[in-house]
Motif scaffolding. Structure first.
Motif, PDB file in Angstrom:
ATOM      1  N   PHE A 113     -11.125   4.158   7.680  1.00 53.57           N
ATOM      2  CA  PHE A 113      -9.895   4.509   8.390  1.00 53.57           C
ATOM      3  C   PHE A 113      -8.787   3.492   8.138  1.00 53.57           C
ATOM      4  O   PHE A 113      -7.607   3.858   8.034  1.00 53.57           O
ATOM      5  CB  PHE A 113     -10.166   4.639   9.890  1.00 53.57           C
ATOM      6  CG  PHE A 113     -10.831   5.927  10.277  1.00 53.57           C
ATOM      7  CD1 PHE A 113     -10.399   7.143   9.763  1.00 53.57           C
ATOM      8  CD2 PHE A 113     -11.892   5.943  11.160  1.00 53.57           C
ATOM      9  CE1 PHE A 113     -10.998   8.339  10.114  1.00 53.57           C
ATOM     10  CE2 PHE A 113     -12.505   7.126  11.527  1.00 53.57           C
ATOM     11  CZ  PHE A 113     -12.060   8.331  11.007  1.00 53.57           C
ATOM     12  N   LEU A 114      -9.140   2.217   8.043  1.00 54.12           N
ATOM     13  CA  LEU A 114      -8.132   1.194   7.760  1.00 54.12           C
ATOM     14  C   LEU A 114      -7.512   1.391   6.369  1.00 54.12           C
ATOM     15  O   LEU A 114      -6.292   1.270   6.197  1.00 54.12           O
ATOM     16  CB  LEU A 114      -8.749  -0.201   7.869  1.00 54.12           C
ATOM     17  CG  LEU A 114      -9.046  -0.701   9.285  1.00 54.12           C
ATOM     18  CD1 LEU A 114      -9.798  -2.019   9.237  1.00 54.12           C
ATOM     19  CD2 LEU A 114      -7.761  -0.843  10.090  1.00 54.12           C
ATOM     20  N   SER A 115      -8.364   1.687   5.392  1.00 56.47           N
ATOM     21  CA  SER A 115      -7.848   1.952   4.046  1.00 56.47           C
ATOM     22  C   SER A 115      -6.941   3.177   4.045  1.00 56.47           C
ATOM     23  O   SER A 115      -5.900   3.197   3.356  1.00 56.47           O
ATOM     24  CB  SER A 115      -9.006   2.149   3.070  1.00 56.47           C
ATOM     25  OG  SER A 115      -9.803   0.984   2.983  1.00 56.47           O
ATOM     26  N   TRP A 116      -7.315   4.187   4.796  1.00 50.87           N
ATOM     27  CA  TRP A 116      -6.488   5.389   4.903  1.00 50.87           C
ATOM     28  C   TRP A 116      -5.116   5.057   5.484  1.00 50.87           C
ATOM     29  O   TRP A 116      -4.084   5.470   4.942  1.00 50.87           O
ATOM     30  CB  TRP A 116      -7.196   6.424   5.787  1.00 50.87           C
ATOM     31  CG  TRP A 116      -6.277   7.450   6.375  1.00 50.87           C
ATOM     32  CD1 TRP A 116      -5.423   8.265   5.707  1.00 50.87           C
ATOM     33  CD2 TRP A 116      -6.105   7.737   7.772  1.00 50.87           C
ATOM     34  NE1 TRP A 116      -4.732   9.069   6.592  1.00 50.87           N
ATOM     35  CE2 TRP A 116      -5.133   8.767   7.857  1.00 50.87           C
ATOM     36  CE3 TRP A 116      -6.693   7.258   8.939  1.00 50.87           C
ATOM     37  CZ2 TRP A 116      -4.734   9.288   9.074  1.00 50.87           C
ATOM     38  CZ3 TRP A 116      -6.289   7.789  10.150  1.00 50.87           C
ATOM     39  CH2 TRP A 116      -5.319   8.788  10.214  1.00 50.87           C
ATOM     40  N   ILE A 117      -5.084   4.275   6.568  1.00 53.97           N
ATOM     41  CA  ILE A 117      -3.811   3.947   7.218  1.00 53.97           C
ATOM     42  C   ILE A 117      -2.925   3.119   6.290  1.00 53.97           C
ATOM     43  O   ILE A 117      -1.717   3.376   6.159  1.00 53.97           O
ATOM     44  CB  ILE A 117      -4.071   3.198   8.539  1.00 53.97           C
ATOM     45  CG1 ILE A 117      -4.739   4.136   9.550  1.00 53.97           C
ATOM     46  CG2 ILE A 117      -2.765   2.646   9.116  1.00 53.97           C
ATOM     47  CD1 ILE A 117      -5.204   3.441  10.812  1.00 53.97           C
ATOM     48  N   ILE A 118      -3.512   2.122   5.620  1.00 52.16           N
ATOM     49  CA  ILE A 118      -2.726   1.245   4.742  1.00 52.16           C
ATOM     50  C   ILE A 118      -2.114   2.035   3.591  1.00 52.16           C
ATOM     51  O   ILE A 118      -0.913   1.936   3.305  1.00 52.16           O
ATOM     52  CB  ILE A 118      -3.601   0.101   4.210  1.00 52.16           C
ATOM     53  CG1 ILE A 118      -3.954  -0.866   5.346  1.00 52.16           C
ATOM     54  CG2 ILE A 118      -2.902  -0.652   3.082  1.00 52.16           C
ATOM     55  CD1 ILE A 118      -4.950  -1.927   4.939  1.00 52.16           C
ATOM     56  N   LEU A 119      -2.942   2.826   2.905  1.00 54.06           N
ATOM     57  CA  LEU A 119      -2.452   3.550   1.733  1.00 54.06           C
ATOM     58  C   LEU A 119      -1.484   4.662   2.116  1.00 54.06           C
ATOM     59  O   LEU A 119      -0.496   4.906   1.407  1.00 54.06           O
ATOM     60  CB  LEU A 119      -3.631   4.122   0.943  1.00 54.06           C
ATOM     61  CG  LEU A 119      -4.570   3.087   0.310  1.00 54.06           C
ATOM     62  CD1 LEU A 119      -5.733   3.781  -0.382  1.00 54.06           C
ATOM     63  CD2 LEU A 119      -3.814   2.211  -0.676  1.00 54.06           C
ATOM     64  N   MET A 120      -1.739   5.325   3.237  1.00 55.63           N
ATOM     65  CA  MET A 120      -0.832   6.388   3.660  1.00 55.63           C
ATOM     66  C   MET A 120       0.521   5.815   4.060  1.00 55.63           C
ATOM     67  O   MET A 120       1.576   6.349   3.687  1.00 55.63           O
ATOM     68  CB  MET A 120      -1.423   7.173   4.828  1.00 55.63           C
ATOM     69  CG  MET A 120      -0.542   8.345   5.266  1.00 55.63           C
ATOM     70  SD  MET A 120      -1.189   9.243   6.691  1.00 55.63           S
ATOM     71  CE  MET A 120      -0.984   8.021   7.981  1.00 55.63           C
ATOM     72  N   ALA A 121       0.513   4.704   4.812  1.00 52.12           N
ATOM     73  CA  ALA A 121       1.774   4.088   5.217  1.00 52.12           C
ATOM     74  C   ALA A 121       2.576   3.638   4.002  1.00 52.12           C
ATOM     75  O   ALA A 121       3.802   3.821   3.940  1.00 52.12           O
ATOM     76  CB  ALA A 121       1.500   2.910   6.149  1.00 52.12           C
ATOM     77  N   TYR A 122       1.881   3.069   3.028  1.00 58.56           N
ATOM     78  CA  TYR A 122       2.566   2.588   1.826  1.00 58.56           C
ATOM     79  C   TYR A 122       3.153   3.743   1.023  1.00 58.56           C
ATOM     80  O   TYR A 122       4.324   3.711   0.623  1.00 58.56           O
ATOM     81  CB  TYR A 122       1.596   1.777   0.976  1.00 58.56           C
ATOM     82  CG  TYR A 122       2.172   1.347  -0.354  1.00 58.56           C
ATOM     83  CD1 TYR A 122       3.106   0.321  -0.426  1.00 58.56           C
ATOM     84  CD2 TYR A 122       1.786   1.971  -1.538  1.00 58.56           C
ATOM     85  CE1 TYR A 122       3.655  -0.066  -1.644  1.00 58.56           C
ATOM     86  CE2 TYR A 122       2.326   1.584  -2.752  1.00 58.56           C
ATOM     87  CZ  TYR A 122       3.247   0.567  -2.797  1.00 58.56           C
ATOM     88  OH  TYR A 122       3.784   0.194  -3.996  1.00 58.56           O
ATOM     89  N   SER A 123       2.346   4.784   0.775  1.00 56.88           N
ATOM     90  CA  SER A 123       2.817   5.885  -0.064  1.00 56.88           C
ATOM     91  C   SER A 123       3.917   6.691   0.625  1.00 56.88           C
ATOM     92  O   SER A 123       4.879   7.117  -0.032  1.00 56.88           O
ATOM     93  CB  SER A 123       1.641   6.801  -0.439  1.00 56.88           C
ATOM     94  OG  SER A 123       1.002   7.297   0.718  1.00 56.88           O
TER      95      SER A 123
END
Length: 201
Positions: free
Chosen positions: A127-137
């Protein structure tokens, strides 16, 4: 947070999930082999296999993207459109990994066994990886759209390190001519008068 920091953190999370997922896959195979003897094929929980697959895909695609960005500035892997597309695909995979792990481990509760503890870690890092990458993209997409609407049409094939810039402003109004402040001389059309006492010729 900079681009390299965000992606670097996601790479660290990928390594952690790869180790945890690989250990759970190995532990499941050993347990089945101990109970039933010979193992026919691989036996493991689906979320552990998805965690391993997502981690491997993330590592073998994002690491070359970063390396090429430093070694060959302007490479197509560093284009903003490529980053947005690929990282969006990756955060979908991470979301699926975290959601599948959370769904599988619903009955664990406060259990401290290997499956529950390491599986909970996979859920958290997924979930942390999802939040980081989604926020960035998503942030990169919004900034690119704003730059495109303001006239930077080449933003999609530029790199993040080049930054977002606007084209130079064009002169839309004609310059106003400066008016002279000197008084305009006035010329009289009346004939000149002879001075008194001088006869006319």
């Amino acid at each position: 947070v900079s681009q390299l920091t965000r992606i670097g953190v996601s790479l660290v999370f990928s390594l952690i999930c790869l180790g945890l997922g690989g250990h759970l896959v190995s532990a499941a195979n050993v347990t089945v082999a101990t109970v039933f003897g010979a193992v026919s094929g691989n036996v493991y929980y689906p979320f552990t296999g998805l965690a391993v697959a997502t981690s491997v895909i993330h590592l073998i695609s994002v690491v070359p993207m970063i390396v090429l960005g430093f070694l060959r500035p302007g490479a197509f892997t560093s284009f903003i459109v490529v980053e947005i597309s690929w990282l969006s695909f990756m955060w979908v995979l991470w979301l699926a990994t975290g959601a599948l792990a959370a769904s599988t481990l619903q009955g664990c509760g406060g259990s401290a066994d290997t499956l529950c503890s390491e599986g909970s870690a996979i859920t958290a890092f997924g979930f942390l990886s999802w939040i980081i990458l989604m926020a960035y993209s998503v942030t990169l997409l919004v900034l690119s759209i704003i730059a495109h609407t303001r006239g930077q049409t080449d933003v999609w094939t530029s790199t993040v390190t080049e930054g977002f810039h606007l084209p130079p402003a064009t002169m839309t109004e004609k310059p106003v001519a400066m008016q002279s402040t000197a008084p305009t001389p006035v010329y009289s059309t009346r004939p000149a008068q002879q001075p008194a006492g001088i006869p006319e010729v």
